[in-house]
Design a protein around this motif. Structure first.
Motif, PDB file in Angstrom:
ATOM      1  N   MET A   1       0.843  -1.183   0.000  1.00 46.64           N
ATOM      2  CA  MET A   1       0.000   0.000   0.000  1.00 46.64           C
ATOM      3  C   MET A   1       0.877   1.230   0.000  1.00 46.64           C
ATOM      4  O   MET A   1       2.019   1.208   0.445  1.00 46.64           O
ATOM      5  N   THR A   2       0.370   2.247  -0.447  1.00 43.74           N
ATOM      6  CA  THR A   2       1.176   3.440  -0.489  1.00 43.74           C
ATOM      7  C   THR A   2       0.642   4.418   0.537  1.00 43.74           C
ATOM      8  O   THR A   2      -0.559   4.586   0.696  1.00 43.74           O
ATOM      9  N   THR A   3       1.528   4.977   1.213  1.00 42.72           N
ATOM     10  CA  THR A   3       1.087   5.875   2.255  1.00 42.72           C
ATOM     11  C   THR A   3       1.322   7.297   1.830  1.00 42.72           C
ATOM     12  O   THR A   3       2.369   7.631   1.302  1.00 42.72           O
ATOM     13  N   GLU A   4       0.362   8.051   2.066  1.00 43.63           N
ATOM     14  CA  GLU A   4       0.589   9.439   1.831  1.00 43.63           C
ATOM     15  C   GLU A   4       0.726  10.086   3.181  1.00 43.63           C
ATOM     16  O   GLU A   4      -0.192  10.077   3.986  1.00 43.63           O
ATOM     17  N   LYS A 157       0.132   2.127  -9.952  1.00 44.12           N
ATOM     18  CA  LYS A 157      -0.975   2.990  -9.582  1.00 44.12           C
ATOM     19  C   LYS A 157      -2.176   2.161  -9.142  1.00 44.12           C
ATOM     20  O   LYS A 157      -2.794   2.435  -8.125  1.00 44.12           O
ATOM     21  N   PHE A 158      -2.505   1.173  -9.933  1.00 40.97           N
ATOM     22  CA  PHE A 158      -3.632   0.304  -9.589  1.00 40.97           C
ATOM     23  C   PHE A 158      -3.089  -1.097  -9.360  1.00 40.97           C
ATOM     24  O   PHE A 158      -2.596  -1.734 -10.285  1.00 40.97           O
ATOM     25  N   TYR A 159      -3.192  -1.542  -8.146  1.00 41.22           N
ATOM     26  CA  TYR A 159      -2.682  -2.870  -7.826  1.00 41.22           C
ATOM     27  C   TYR A 159      -3.718  -3.893  -8.256  1.00 41.22           C
ATOM     28  O   TYR A 159      -4.829  -3.910  -7.715  1.00 41.22           O
ATOM     29  N   PRO A 160      -3.386  -4.722  -9.207  1.00 39.32           N
ATOM     30  CA  PRO A 160      -4.393  -5.689  -9.665  1.00 39.32           C
ATOM     31  C   PRO A 160      -4.759  -6.651  -8.532  1.00 39.32           C
ATOM     32  O   PRO A 160      -3.858  -7.213  -7.900  1.00 39.32           O
ATOM     33  N   PRO A 161      -6.035  -6.818  -8.272  1.00 35.16           N
ATOM     34  CA  PRO A 161      -6.437  -7.704  -7.170  1.00 35.16           C
ATOM     35  C   PRO A 161      -5.971  -9.140  -7.403  1.00 35.16           C
ATOM     36  O   PRO A 161      -5.726  -9.850  -6.444  1.00 35.16           O
ATOM     37  N   MET A 265      -3.551  -4.861   3.518  1.00 36.01           N
ATOM     38  CA  MET A 265      -3.253  -3.514   3.050  1.00 36.01           C
ATOM     39  C   MET A 265      -2.708  -3.502   1.621  1.00 36.01           C
ATOM     40  O   MET A 265      -2.220  -2.474   1.165  1.00 36.01           O
ATOM     41  N   TYR A 266      -2.810  -4.611   0.949  1.00 37.60           N
ATOM     42  CA  TYR A 266      -2.343  -4.682  -0.447  1.00 37.60           C
ATOM     43  C   TYR A 266      -3.117  -3.692  -1.310  1.00 37.60           C
ATOM     44  O   TYR A 266      -4.348  -3.727  -1.358  1.00 37.60           O
ATOM     45  N   GLY A 267      -2.382  -2.826  -1.944  1.00 35.46           N
ATOM     46  CA  GLY A 267      -3.014  -1.895  -2.874  1.00 35.46           C
ATOM     47  C   GLY A 267      -3.883  -0.837  -2.240  1.00 35.46           C
ATOM     48  O   GLY A 267      -4.717  -0.260  -2.911  1.00 35.46           O
ATOM     49  N   VAL A 268      -3.685  -0.593  -0.956  1.00 34.94           N
ATOM     50  CA  VAL A 268      -4.489   0.436  -0.294  1.00 34.94           C
ATOM     51  C   VAL A 268      -3.673   1.721  -0.230  1.00 34.94           C
ATOM     52  O   VAL A 268      -2.562   1.746   0.289  1.00 34.94           O
ATOM     53  N   CYS A 301      -8.878   1.732  -2.349  1.00 33.53           N
ATOM     54  CA  CYS A 301      -8.404   0.479  -2.940  1.00 33.53           C
ATOM     55  C   CYS A 301      -9.363   0.034  -4.031  1.00 33.53           C
ATOM     56  O   CYS A 301     -10.324   0.721  -4.353  1.00 33.53           O
ATOM     57  N   SER A 302      -9.091  -1.126  -4.572  1.00 35.67           N
ATOM     58  CA  SER A 302      -9.869  -1.575  -5.722  1.00 35.67           C
ATOM     59  C   SER A 302     -11.344  -1.755  -5.392  1.00 35.67           C
ATOM     60  O   SER A 302     -12.199  -1.561  -6.239  1.00 35.67           O
ATOM     61  N   SER A 303     -11.637  -2.103  -4.156  1.00 36.46           N
ATOM     62  CA  SER A 303     -13.027  -2.424  -3.853  1.00 36.46           C
ATOM     63  C   SER A 303     -13.793  -1.246  -3.278  1.00 36.46           C
ATOM     64  O   SER A 303     -15.010  -1.291  -3.193  1.00 36.46           O
TER      65      SER A 303
END
Lengths: 967, 290
Positions: A1-4, A157-161, A265-268, A301-303
């Motif tokens: 996940m990327t943290t801002e 940018k978009f982590y594929p689920p 937290m994958y892709g969040v 995230c994706s969902s």
């Protein structure tokens, strides 16, 4: 996940970075290898961080080495040098025009990486607050970075689920690099056990099998697996690493991703915020305290949108739950669909640290929503004078990108997995570990001439079994043909001396594809010439100088013609194959002026060669499609035609495609007749050729897909609505496409039956007779005729007849009629806001959107009514059928946009035409959408009297809140 | 990841005997005061439970001897949360229960689990309380019921310990503990009571989760607490309250196809607010990396 990092960390970070930056600036330049000088923990620099550091460098030293401004001697266009931090931590410098838009840089980076599934990635920059922002591809770079240095980073940018659904290993590799960084930087938290597992796959992928002699006992301590790496962790990683035997890097990466994707937290993408106002009851009250002003994190995230308080998830809003996203000043709002037991929509507000943060969050939400939730991107607000942001996600959605990548036809590209940074000074100084790892890599991948391909090929097996078979066959073949000089030797040298292949000239790797030194010298010489020409003029996908990609239309067309020539050369290649089945460099082209002479010489001269392939094993002779006499005339015809119409290049292009397709169409049939006993050899053949053709296929694809928007877009769009958001694997496979068919044409063949089959087919396909004088050849030039032709094609007993090329023509007119067919069914309309729900079948939706005002909000399914007839069921996902053709027609008036998708499928011998029409009505006044709908249905019925309307979806979007303008 | 496999695989069960002081804990545990518990019956029921776990399901049973000094030590579920190879020793709400952890700590470290403590009373996790009976692990994520016994801080510690998983907090409205109203009934099935409070909790869980679970609703609160174990032979076992204790819910369990249903009485413990799962800690020592 990327943290801002938000308000708190903002304060700390710059300091840290400044220190680091100073230390770095003093200690060394930006060379990744040298960074091991820093203490292990602090020295780990993630790409993002590095970028910060270097940015800090610039700020500290007040000299921006990377934003040098130079003047192009030719045009006086200002050229800026951009520094892009890649996922492996290296820096890539690239020049762009000062006024270039974001996509120029992005495309250059992707070209440099040889990445085709690029929609998951993006380029970021750090703003003055050191916050990470995504570069908008449609805006000028200069306007986005403002006064900052031209420093960027390439990121996922978009982590594929489901990373397993990615088509190419190379894409997974870059995703892995991003995730490794996410893990090591702590953005993706995981347990000790998971660090162990992920670490072990990292080691396997980077170093190959455990080898005590080569690796020693603490080979692992110079790699980073966790934010706080302990000796214990390293031991456990080693323990696991020892258990992986003969696992290829690509396999290890798949395992890595399979584990990483399950992490919560994958892709969040996290954003700091505070709750505004009293908490909605749907938020879990934490100990009943007053929630006002509570520090939370918003995770996109994706969902959907996740809300965390500390590490705890306290709420989650799936995209379907969210009606609207908006921002105003520092505030970010989501409007929530009423729950089962609630009556009213509710709005939840969050306070972001500042306006920019709020906007950034809003943008990320818009993009994620569109990418993961929609089937096709929303059109940006069209209004001339409008309030609010016009920003919309303009790239492909996940559904589209999956669709597109399913058509990637190149053989898995060779790419170098660069060694990650080493943390042990003494070892990395002499370069030992790096060489070591490279040798290991090479060792497990280059045991023989083709095994490099095989190494990755085994992984491809997961995607396409056929390929794997071919590659196995190829392996056998390589062993069989022991006399053949090892073709990949030059390649190996190449990769060895350039550890970072993608930091070197991409063309080099292209040109170093296996080439056989013993092929006919004459052809070979020409080929070399061709290669040179090609290198200088065509090859839009690979040329690192992708300014060429923006070449004028004429150039593009010339290139297209060149592709035709490449087809021919591919065939020639075959002849070559007959003589010598070693690898042959396949990369050359001809320019139009040379065409006729070339054709004369080779087209005809090589023709007799076909029947002289006695040196081939018997079975091979039988299955060479080139032995078909009709094949070459067919090709020749293409060129004659091209020549004769060279005064009008667009027509030439549109015509050459159906021809190529025609040949392709014939080929699968011929192949299917191939006796099973022949498969072994046949596969050798094709796989071998596949390798060589990669080049042209790829170029072909890249060209079509990336440059000629009309073609590829039409193709995608028209098929999209027929697919589920996640198209079933099989369906994807079934959907043939130009290049695939082209290739299968070139690869497969059954001469004995093919000979007759061939001619029969050629003559039975009205539009595609190879004879130049036959009128139907002209047919594709007229839109009406195109339409007539479609059913005609289908009459050939539902054979696979690819006609994707027709989509080019589809753009010509918007008022075409589709002639009737017994099984045809018509469907009015389109659009799929509620993608997964509504796109289950190949049904279609009629959307009438009524937007009264334009605001920076995402309207999600404000009002959707679906009427569906039972007939829609007939084309469920069960039998996806074979796509015959697809086209998209768009027409626009001032207030309405009508997009018509026509897809033709063959399912079990029954062909079916589906027309989906999307009508978007935009207007300020309140439109009577009932009337509009009635009108649309009526029109559709009139236009296609013999078709029936199976599904109508009305999607109305009103709703507006005035927002502040886009800056 | 390494830990992420479908719910239900267990190899060991850790239980603690019923002491003579059963039911004689501080005043608040018998706050209703209406019922007196029968020690002998409770011990008998405990014996049935352990027998079922060992003989029917086939788990290895580790029984910690009872300690009369710790009247509630039989509620062993509260003192530890075990997932994969990690055991978090919790800090129960009641001060006097915190010494129950010692024996459990010893056992789990003998089982080679990584023991994580909730930390000192002071400091980061100061004030954090967490009891295992407020924690529902579904195989994919944790739900922590915020109840009178478990607070937000406690949930944070849990989230910090099991970082691979999403940890969501849900309000516990109905029963006193989250596990009183729901439990796992299969790798993908949540058994939950039909009470209004439980429904509210379920709605919250459904909103928070990324996954889809089957939901089996049972009319009685007490029936909602079951023990699901996928036995060594990959057979599904469900220990549930017998028909005499939950007459209305018996039929609901019949919906679970191909399960071996093991009715296990628990009337005495439930008088003290406990239920079946309170009596054991389930451990999987065979977790494998893949």
């Amino acid at each position: 996940m990327t943290t801002e990092s938000g308000a708190d960390s903002e304060a700390k970070q710059p300091q840290e970075n400044k220190e680091k930056g100073k230390a770095k600036a003093a200690a060394e330049p930006v060379e990744p290898e040298n960074q091991s000088e820093l203490p292990a923990a602090a020295g780990h620099s993630t790409p993002a961080r590095k970028e910060q550091e270097t940015q800090e460098d610039d700020q500290v030293s007040h000299q921006s080495s990377t934003s040098r401004l130079s003047r192009s001697p030719l045009k006086g266009v200002k050229i800026m040098q951009c520094k892009v931090t890649m996922l492996d931590g290296s820096d890539f410098s690239v020049n762009v025009e000062k006024r270039a838009k974001g996509h120029v840089l992005f495309d250059k980076v992707c070209d440099h990486l040889n990445l085709m599934e690029r929609d998951y990635f993006g380029v970021t920059y750090r703003d003055v607050e050191n916050q990470k922002n995504w570069i908008d591809p449609n805006k000028e770079l200069k306007k986005q970075i403002r006064t900052g240095p031209w420093n960027f980073a390439f990121n996922v940018k978009f982590y594929p689920p489901d990373p397993a659904q990615l088509t190419e290993d190379i894409t997974r590799y870059y995703l892995c690099l991003q995730l490794r960084d996410d893990v090591v930087s702590g953005r993706l938290p995981c347990s000790f056990a998971t660090h162990t597992v992920l670490g072990s796959y990292t080691v396997q992928s980077e170093l190959g099998d455990y080898d005590p002699e080569e690796l020693g006992s603490d080979y692992i301590s110079e790699l980073r697996f966790a934010p706080n790496q302990t000796k214990e962790l390293e031991e456990k990683v080693m323990e696991l690493h020892k258990t992986y035997k003969a696992m290829t890097p690509a396999e290890a990466e798949i395992h890595f991703l399979e584990n990483a994707k399950k992490l919560s937290m994958y892709g969040v993408d996290l954003h700091h915020a505070k709750l505004v106002g009293s908490l909605n009851e749907s938020l879990a009250p934490a100990e009943g305290e007053d929630s006002e002003g509570v520090e939370i994190m918003l995770g996109v995230c994706s969902s959907g949108l996740l809300i965390y308080r500390d590490r705890l998830r306290i709420n989650r809003f799936a995209w379907p739950k969210i009606l609207k996203i908006s921002y105003k000043r520092n505030n970010f709002y989501i409007k929530i669909r009423p729950g089962e037991f609630e009556q009213f929509e509710s709005t939840i507000g969050f306070k972001l640290p500042n306006h920019r943060a709020a906007k950034r969050l809003w943008k990320v939400c818009v993009e994620h929503h569109t990418f993961f939730r929609l089937v096709s991107p929303e059109a940006p607000p069209k209004k001339f004078m409008s309030l609010g942001s016009k920003f919309r996600y303009s790239g492909r959605t996940q559904a589209q990108t999956r669709r597109a990548s399913s058509q990637i036809q190149r053989l898995a590209p060779l790419f170098e997995r660069s060694a990650s940074k080493r943390y042990n000074m003494s070892r990395s100084l002499d370069g030992a570990p790096i060489t070591e790892s490279h040798e290991t890599l090479m060792k497990d991948s280059a045991a023989d001439g083709v095994s490099k391909v095989i190494a990755t090929g085994d992984i491809i097996a997961a995607v396409t079994e056929k390929k794997a078979e071919e590659e196995k066959a190829e392996q056998e073949d390589a062993q069989m043909a022991a006399a053949t000089p090892e073709p990949s030797t030059p390649l190996r040298h190449d990769t060895k001396c350039s550890p970072h292949v993608y930091s070197s000239d991409p063309l080099r790797s292209e040109l170093s594809l296996p080439s056989s030194p013993v092929s006919s010298t004459k052809v070979r010489r020409r080929r070399r010439e061709g290669a040179r020409k090609r290198a200088s003029s065509v090859s839009p996908a690979k040329s690192s100088d992708s300014c060429r990609r923006r070449q004028a239309l004429d150039d593009r067309k010339a290139a297209l013609l060149d592709e035709q020539v490449l087809l021919l050369s591919a065939r020639k290649q075959r002849l070559e194959q007959g003589k010598r089945r070693g690898g042959m460099l396949f990369s050359f082209s001809l320019h139009l002026p040379d065409l006729s002479s070339y054709l004369d010489e080779d087209g005809y001269i090589s023709f007799p060669d076909l029947s002289e392939m006695r040196f081939l094993p018997m079975c091979a002779q039988n299955f060479m499609p080139i032995k078909s006499p009709s094949l070459i005339p067919c090709f020749l015809f293409i060129f004659f035609f091209l020549l004769s119409t060279s005064f009008s290049v667009p027509y030439a292009i549109s015509l050459s495609f159906p021809l190529a397709l025609c040949l392709c169409y014939l080929e699968p049939k011929a192949a299917s007749l191939t006796a099973s006993i022949a498969h072994g050899y046949h596969d050798h053949d094709s796989s071998e050729e596949e390798e060589e053709e990669t080049d042209s296929e790829q170029t072909d694809f890249a060209f079509d897909g990336d440059m000629t928007a009309t073609e590829s877009d039409a193709d995608e769009d028209s098929e999209m609505p027929t697919q589920d958001a996640s198209p079933p694997e099989e369906m994807v496979k079934h959907q043939t496409n130009i290049s695939e068919l082209k290739r299968s044409f070139l690869e497969t063949g059954d001469t004995s039956s093919g000979l007759t089959e061939w001619e029969k087919r050629l003559s039975s396909s009205p539009a595609r007779s190879p004879r130049a004088d036959e009128p139907p050849m002209i047919v594709p030039l007229e839109p009406e005729d195109t339409q007539d032709e479609l059913p005609a094609g289908e009459e050939t007993k539902g054979e696979v007849e690819p006609k994707l090329a027709e989509s080019t023509l589809g753009w010509v007119s918007s008022s075409e009629k589709t002639s009737a067919e017994p099984q045809e069914e018509a469907v009015v309309a389109t659009e799929t806001e509620a993608a997964p729900a509504e796109s289950t079948g190949p049904t279609s939706l009629d959307v009438i959107e009524v937007g009264t005002k334009e605001v920076p909000v995402v309207h999600t399914e404000t009002k959707t009514i679906t009427y569906e007839s039972a007939e829609g069921e007939t084309n469920g996902d069960v039998d996806p059928g074979v796509l015959l053709s697809a086209q998209t027609i768009t027409s626009e008036t001032t207030s309405t946009t009508t997009t018509t998708h026509i897809t033709k499928m063959v399912k079990g011998g029954i062909s079916e035409t589906r027309i989906e029409k999307r009508i978007v009505i935009t207007g300020d006044s309140d439109i009577d959408h009932d009337e509009a709908l009635a009108q649309a249905i009526k029109e559709a019925k009139e236009q296609h009297p013999d078709m029936s309307v199976t599904k109508v979806v009305v999607h109305k979007e009103t709703e507006i809140t005035p927002e502040e303008g886009e800056d | 990841m390494a830990n992420m496999c479908p719910y239900g695989r267990f190899t060991h069960a850790v239980v603690r005997g019923i002491p003579e002081t059963f039911g004689k804990a501080g005043g608040d545990s018998r706050k209703n005061g209406e019922t007196s518990v029968e020690l002998a019956k409770a011990q008998r029921q405990f014996g049935c439970l352990t027998g079922a776990l060992r003989q029917k399901v086939g788990l290895q049973l580790i029984e910690i001897p009872s300690d009369p000094e710790l009247p509630e030590s039989w509620r062993i579920e509260d003192v530890a949360v075990i997932q994969g190879d990690t055991a978090l020793i919790t800090r129960p709400f009641k001060q006097q229960r915190r010494s129950e952890a010692e024996a459990v700590r010893k056992v789990v470290s003998e089982l080679n689990l990584t023991v994580v403590e909730m930390g000192a009373e002071e400091g980061d996790s100061g004030g954090a309380t967490l009891e295992g009976s407020d924690v529902l692990f579904t195989g994919r994520e944790f739900f922590v019921g915020i109840s009178s016994h478990t607070n937000h801080r406690g949930a944070e510690v849990l989230a910090d310990t099991f970082r691979d998983f999403a940890v969501s907090t849900v309000p516990v409205c109905g029963g006193a503990r989250l596990r009183n109203i729901c439990s796992m009934g299969g790798p993908n099935t949540i058994i939950i009571s039909n009470s209004d409070g439980a429904k509210k909790t379920l709605r919250m869980m459904e909103q928070l989760t990324d996954h889809h679970y089957e939901v089996l609703t049972v009319p009685e609160d007490s029936a909602a607490n079951c023990i699901y174990i996928k036995g060594p032979s990959k057979h599904d076992f469900l220990l549930h309250r017998p028909a005499e204790e939950c007459p209305d819910s018996a039929s609901a369990f019949q919906k679970l196809q191909d399960y071996t249903l093991l009715p296990t009485a628990c009337s005495e413990a439930s008088k003290l607010g406990a239920s079946l799962s309170s009596l054991c800690l389930l451990v999987n020592r065979k977790h494998t990396y893949f």
